[in-house]
Each structure stands twice: as structure tokens, then as C-alpha cells.
Design a protein around this motif. Structure first.
Motif, PDB file in Angstrom:
ATOM      1  N   VAL A   1       9.785   5.798 -12.590  1.00  0.00           N
ATOM      2  CA  VAL A   1       9.548   5.598 -11.155  1.00  0.00           C
ATOM      3  C   VAL A   1       9.852   4.152 -10.784  1.00  0.00           C
ATOM      4  O   VAL A   1      10.519   3.885  -9.777  1.00  0.00           O
ATOM      5  N   LYS A   2       9.393   3.204 -11.606  1.00  0.00           N
ATOM      6  CA  LYS A   2       9.640   1.782 -11.340  1.00  0.00           C
ATOM      7  C   LYS A   2      11.150   1.498 -11.300  1.00  0.00           C
ATOM      8  O   LYS A   2      11.637   0.825 -10.382  1.00  0.00           O
ATOM      9  N   ASP A   3      11.904   2.055 -12.258  1.00  0.00           N
ATOM     10  CA  ASP A   3      13.357   1.855 -12.287  1.00  0.00           C
ATOM     11  C   ASP A   3      14.038   2.429 -11.051  1.00  0.00           C
ATOM     12  O   ASP A   3      14.912   1.805 -10.456  1.00  0.00           O
ATOM     13  N   VAL A   4      13.654   3.651 -10.682  1.00  0.00           N
ATOM     14  CA  VAL A   4      14.295   4.306  -9.528  1.00  0.00           C
ATOM     15  C   VAL A   4      13.955   3.533  -8.233  1.00  0.00           C
ATOM     16  O   VAL A   4      14.831   3.349  -7.391  1.00  0.00           O
TER      17      VAL A   4
ATOM     18  N   ALA B   1       0.834  -1.209   0.000  1.00  0.00           N
ATOM     19  CA  ALA B   1       0.000   0.000   0.000  1.00  0.00           C
ATOM     20  C   ALA B   1       0.868   1.258   0.000  1.00  0.00           C
ATOM     21  O   ALA B   1       0.597   2.223  -0.724  1.00  0.00           O
ATOM     22  N   VAL B   2       1.937   1.250   0.811  1.00  0.00           N
ATOM     23  CA  VAL B   2       2.852   2.392   0.880  1.00  0.00           C
ATOM     24  C   VAL B   2       3.557   2.570  -0.459  1.00  0.00           C
ATOM     25  O   VAL B   2       3.676   3.685  -0.977  1.00  0.00           O
ATOM     26  N   ARG B   3       3.998   1.454  -1.021  1.00  0.00           N
ATOM     27  CA  ARG B   3       4.701   1.499  -2.318  1.00  0.00           C
ATOM     28  C   ARG B   3       3.778   2.064  -3.406  1.00  0.00           C
ATOM     29  O   ARG B   3       4.192   2.935  -4.184  1.00  0.00           O
ATOM     30  N   ASP B   4       2.535   1.580  -3.473  1.00  0.00           N
ATOM     31  CA  ASP B   4       1.592   2.063  -4.487  1.00  0.00           C
ATOM     32  C   ASP B   4       1.327   3.553  -4.342  1.00  0.00           C
ATOM     33  O   ASP B   4       1.269   4.292  -5.324  1.00  0.00           O
TER      34      ASP B   4
ATOM     35  N   THR C   1       6.055   6.935 -19.602  1.00  0.00           N
ATOM     36  CA  THR C   1       7.442   7.286 -19.271  1.00  0.00           C
ATOM     37  C   THR C   1       7.587   7.461 -17.760  1.00  0.00           C
ATOM     38  O   THR C   1       8.542   6.963 -17.155  1.00  0.00           O
ATOM     39  N   ALA C   2       6.636   8.160 -17.161  1.00  0.00           N
ATOM     40  CA  ALA C   2       6.703   8.420 -15.716  1.00  0.00           C
ATOM     41  C   ALA C   2       6.676   7.115 -14.931  1.00  0.00           C
ATOM     42  O   ALA C   2       7.503   6.909 -14.030  1.00  0.00           O
TER      43      ALA C   2
ATOM     44  N   ARG D   1       2.317   9.116  -6.213  1.00  0.00           N
ATOM     45  CA  ARG D   1       2.810  10.461  -5.896  1.00  0.00           C
ATOM     46  C   ARG D   1       3.945  10.866  -6.841  1.00  0.00           C
ATOM     47  O   ARG D   1       3.952  11.964  -7.401  1.00  0.00           O
ATOM     48  N   LEU D   2       4.898   9.952  -7.041  1.00  0.00           N
ATOM     49  CA  LEU D   2       6.059  10.255  -7.888  1.00  0.00           C
ATOM     50  C   LEU D   2       5.660  10.383  -9.362  1.00  0.00           C
ATOM     51  O   LEU D   2       6.190  11.241 -10.078  1.00  0.00           O
TER      52      LEU D   2
END
Length: 168
Positions: free
Chosen positions: A157-160, A130-133, A152-153, A138-139
Motif C-alpha cells: 500500500v505504501k509503495d502504491v 487523516a485521509v491518507r491514514d 506485506t500489505a 482501508r487498503l
């Protein structure tokens, strides 16, 4: 009120243009709009703007290149956002595209990754789904406001986040 001569209008317009340019670079479109707001006759404004372009006090191509450099450095905006801003400033689409060539796909992605790294909350427990989602949303929103496409976003975000988890 006595009517003004073209020379008087031109003198006033020249003062307006020089004051505007002293504040910073402006596009021809921005300056033309300022003269129109001050009710400078269109013929006087056009002649003066042409002269200022002739002596290179107005240079839309250089303005666009400078705009892209400074907005990229200060705001980390995507090319699509910069393209929109340049259009709002009245920059010809071809000049805008030339200015945007300063930013490669790799530069744009690296810039977006930097934004996500800076905005990533170190205190977020990314192992909690839940925190990750919530953090991902947000990012992605941060990047979306800077003009990055959703695909792209999400990818950036997934890579970072994957990099951040690998370092933990």
C-alpha cells in the motif's frame, strides 16, 4: 425397504460422482464427502473413488493446479489463502505446495499492487494526513481479506500510494 446390493449402491454412487464431476472439477475429498452425505457404504465409495482416480476422472494434483490458477485470476488471493482453501478441499499439503509453485513472490506482489491500484480512491486527498491514514487502513484491510500478511500489505500500500503521489 429392501436392502440394496453392492451393485445397486455402486450404480447410485457412480451417478452421484458423474453428476458432481459434470458440474466441475472436484477433489477426492469433496466427492467422498458427497457420497458419505448420501449414505453410500464406505467400502463401495472407496472402491469407486479409487477407480475414478485410476481412469483419471479424479486427479487431486490437477485439481489443485486448476484451483490455484482460477482463484488467483478471479480473486487475487494470496498463497496463504489458497493453501487454506486447498486444505479445506482435502488436498494433500505436498500437492498444494506443488500447485502454489505456479505463483512466484513477484507474481503475488504484482497482483496485490494491482488490487490496491484498482481500489485506490482517486478522489482521496492523500496530502491530508487523516485521509491518507484512513485510506491506508482501508487498503490494508482489502489485502488482509485476501490473505496477505499485515507487513506485506502495508509495504505494498505504501509503495502504491508513493507511486500515485509521484504521478500527481
Amino acid at each position: 425397504m429392501p436392502r440394496r446390493s453392492d451393485e445397486e449402491w455402486a450404480s447410485e454412487a457412480r451417478s452421484i460422482l458423474l453428476r458432481q464431476l459434470a458440474l466441475g472439477a472436484r477433489s477426492r475429498h469433496q466427492l467422498a464427502r458427497k457420497l458419505a452425505d448420501r449414505e453410500i457404504p464406505a467400502a463401495v465409495a472407496a472402491a469407486l473413488l479409487d477407480r475414478f482416480e485410476e481412469v483419471q476422472l479424479i486427479d487431486d494434483a490437477e485439481f489443485a493446479r486448476m484451483w490455484v490458477r482460477t482463484r488467483t485470476a478471479a480473486k487475487a488471493l494470496s498463497r496463504s489463502s489458497l493453501r487454506r482453501e486447498l486444505a479445506d478441499k482435502g488436498i494433500d499439503p505436498d500437492l498444494a505446495e506443488d500447485a502454489l509453485l505456479q505463483i512466484s513472490d513477484e507474481d503475488e506482489h504484482a497482483q496485490a499492487r494491482d488490487v490496491v491500484r484498482r481500489k485506490l480512491r482517486g478522489s482521496a486527498d492523500l496530502s491530508d494526513r487523516a485521509v491518507r491514514d484512513k485510506e491506508v487502513r482501508r487498503l490494508v484491510g482489502v489485502l488482509a481479506r485476501k490473505g496477505y500478511s499485515p507487513g506485506t500489505a502495508f509495504s505494498i500500500v505504501k509503495d502504491v500510494l508513493a507511486d500515485a503521489e509521484a504521478q500527481d
